[in-house]
Design an enzyme around this catalytic site. Sequence first.
Site, short mmCIF file in Angstrom:
data_model
loop_
_atom_site.label_atom_id
_atom_site.label_comp_id
_atom_site.label_asym_id
_atom_site.label_seq_id
_atom_site.Cartn_x
_atom_site.Cartn_y
_atom_site.Cartn_z
CE1 TYR A 1 22.79 51.71 20.67
CE2 TYR A 1 24.64 51.13 19.25
CZ TYR A 1 23.76 50.81 20.25
OH TYR A 1 23.83 49.57 20.84
CB ALA A 2 28.66 55.47 18.14
CG ASN B 1 28.19 43.17 13.87
OD1 ASN B 1 29.00 44.05 14.16
ND2 ASN B 1 27.13 43.40 13.15
NE ARG C 1 20.57 44.42 15.85
CZ ARG C 1 20.99 43.99 17.04
NH1 ARG C 1 22.21 44.24 17.43
NH2 ARG C 1 20.20 43.29 17.82
CB ALA D 1 16.40 40.28 11.41
CG PHE E 1 20.76 39.44 4.52
CD1 PHE E 1 20.39 40.56 3.78
CD2 PHE E 1 22.11 39.22 4.74
CE1 PHE E 1 21.35 41.46 3.29
CE2 PHE E 1 23.08 40.10 4.26
CZ PHE E 1 22.69 41.23 3.54
CB SER F 1 31.77 50.59 11.09
OG SER F 1 31.18 51.25 12.15
C1 UGA Z 1 24.60 47.34 14.71
C2 UGA Z 1 24.39 48.20 15.95
O1 UGA Z 1 24.51 49.53 15.67
C3 UGA Z 1 25.34 47.91 17.06
O2 UGA Z 1 24.87 48.43 18.25
C4 UGA Z 1 25.51 46.53 17.34
O3 UGA Z 1 26.54 46.38 18.30
C5 UGA Z 1 25.85 45.83 16.08
O4 UGA Z 1 24.83 46.04 15.09
C6 UGA Z 1 25.92 44.41 16.42
O5 UGA Z 1 25.06 43.64 16.00
O6 UGA Z 1 26.81 44.10 17.21
P1 UGA Z 1 25.76 47.33 12.36
O7 UGA Z 1 26.69 46.17 12.32
O8 UGA Z 1 26.17 48.47 11.49
O9 UGA Z 1 25.62 47.82 13.87
O10 UGA Z 1 24.27 46.94 11.95
P2 UGA Z 1 23.63 45.91 10.92
O11 UGA Z 1 22.22 46.31 10.69
O12 UGA Z 1 23.82 44.53 11.40
O13 UGA Z 1 24.39 46.20 9.56
C7 UGA Z 1 25.61 45.63 9.21
C8 UGA Z 1 25.95 46.11 7.81
O14 UGA Z 1 25.03 45.54 6.88
C9 UGA Z 1 25.91 47.61 7.59
O15 UGA Z 1 27.00 47.98 6.79
C10 UGA Z 1 24.62 47.84 6.81
O16 UGA Z 1 24.68 48.97 5.96
C11 UGA Z 1 24.50 46.54 6.03
N1 UGA Z 1 23.12 46.12 5.66
C12 UGA Z 1 22.12 46.14 6.56
C13 UGA Z 1 22.89 45.65 4.38
O17 UGA Z 1 23.80 45.63 3.52
N2 UGA Z 1 21.64 45.21 4.05
C14 UGA Z 1 20.61 45.21 4.93
O18 UGA Z 1 19.49 44.79 4.55
C15 UGA Z 1 20.85 45.68 6.22
#
Ligand code: UGA
Length: 388
Positions: free
Chosen positions: A180-181, A209, A228, A231, A233, A330
């Site tokens: 994606y990136a 985010n 993501r 949602a 949580f 990240s």
């Molecule tokens: C995502 C998208 O890839 C980006 O395009 C977007 O810009 C970004 O969200 C955003 O919302 O701006 P990311 O932040 O990695 O990136 O996605 P999330 O699913 O929101 O995860 C955030 C972190 O929470 C990650 O480290 C993931 O491993 C963690 N996570 C996710 C949990 O610990 N538990 C979960 O149930 C879901």
Amino acid sequence: MKSNHPAEKGHRPRPGIRVLPAEVPARPPRIAVLGAGGFIGSHLVPALAARRDLPIEAVDLNFDKLAPCPSHVKLVKASIREPGLLDEITRRNDVVISLTALCNPALYNTRPLDVIDASYTDIVPLVRLCAERKRWLIHLSTCEVYGRRALTADGRRMAKMDEDETALFLGPVHRERWTYAAAKQLLERVIWAYGQHHGLKFTVVRPFNVIGPRMDFIPGVDGEGTPRVLAAFMHALLARQDLVLVDGGRQRRSFLYVDEFIDALLRIVDRPAACQGQILNLGNDQNDASIRTLARAVVTAFRAQRPDGPTPRLRTQSAADFYGAGYDDSTVRIPAMTKAIRLLDWRPTIRLAEMLPPIVADYLARYESRILGDGRRALAASGGPCSP
Ligand code: UGA
């Protein structure tokens, strides 16, 4: 929700940053929003429509998230892949705001080719048409382009991710998380090249985010799979399941409330001369928090509104088990804010703890009655509430 307009909050730009004023256009632009039915579109279209009575074209395959719109918003139910659609849109509009993508990390290593098509292949024709027709393309890219962490071009660590200084540091190819990136980054480079060599008027936005009501989906109700983190949580809380912290939840993100993000997008539309040719972070460096902290804050906001339920639990799971092979992450993502402050006179102020109560209230209102049956079944199957 209280007003978040900086002028109404006594906002003052930081000393040393020269802020550019709003511009007065010769005539208001005609605007198309691609991906108008998604999370961001469902907030952006009403905000645009409330300010102006010129036609707005809102394009998507599904408008379930969009509240009823005034008659000057034309809903176009179509895919941007539909032959001739982008041609028509770029003929009729002065500004095209492109929001479409598959932006859910659970898809990057499971449907990488779909992710690349949605983030790159499908958008290249739009870039070309906007260049040919002299339309202003406001394209939503992503903070993911910065990759694993903020580094200078010669490999030194940076505290914040800066649009014009930070190198873009992705993982190896077998780590499909970065499809994606990489696709978004290549599209940014295509846009930049059209701007430099073919006169494209563009603004590339890198959101950090953004969270708020109507984000993603709740599995089993209006989508399938893993949404993501916010949602995910909310789903866990509504279904009375454990909140999963991937690899312990030490990763950090900087959270921005959607209303403030929309305010920034409107400011971009109002400032073509300042914003064209720019790549712009939109985030909130004050809301840098670990995912564990986010989980605790979401639980607190949820318990305040549903004090009688079971005590939610947090559980750690490895990334490989949660997302499958090829996932990567990240570690920390903090936006540099200087450019957004200077170009937009914009400084978000809503803190994480403030933004969560209205988000939780929205999820409860939209999903609680639809998910409760599942939650009760889950409780019965597990023999009782998941409280300690
Ligand atoms: C995502 C998208 O890839 C980006 O395009 C977007 O810009 C970004 O969200 C955003 O919302 O701006 P990311 O932040 O990695 O990136 O996605 P999330 O699913 O929101 O995860 C955030 C972190 O929470 C990650 O480290 C993931 O491993 C963690 N996570 C996710 C949990 O610990 N538990 C979960 O149930 C879901």
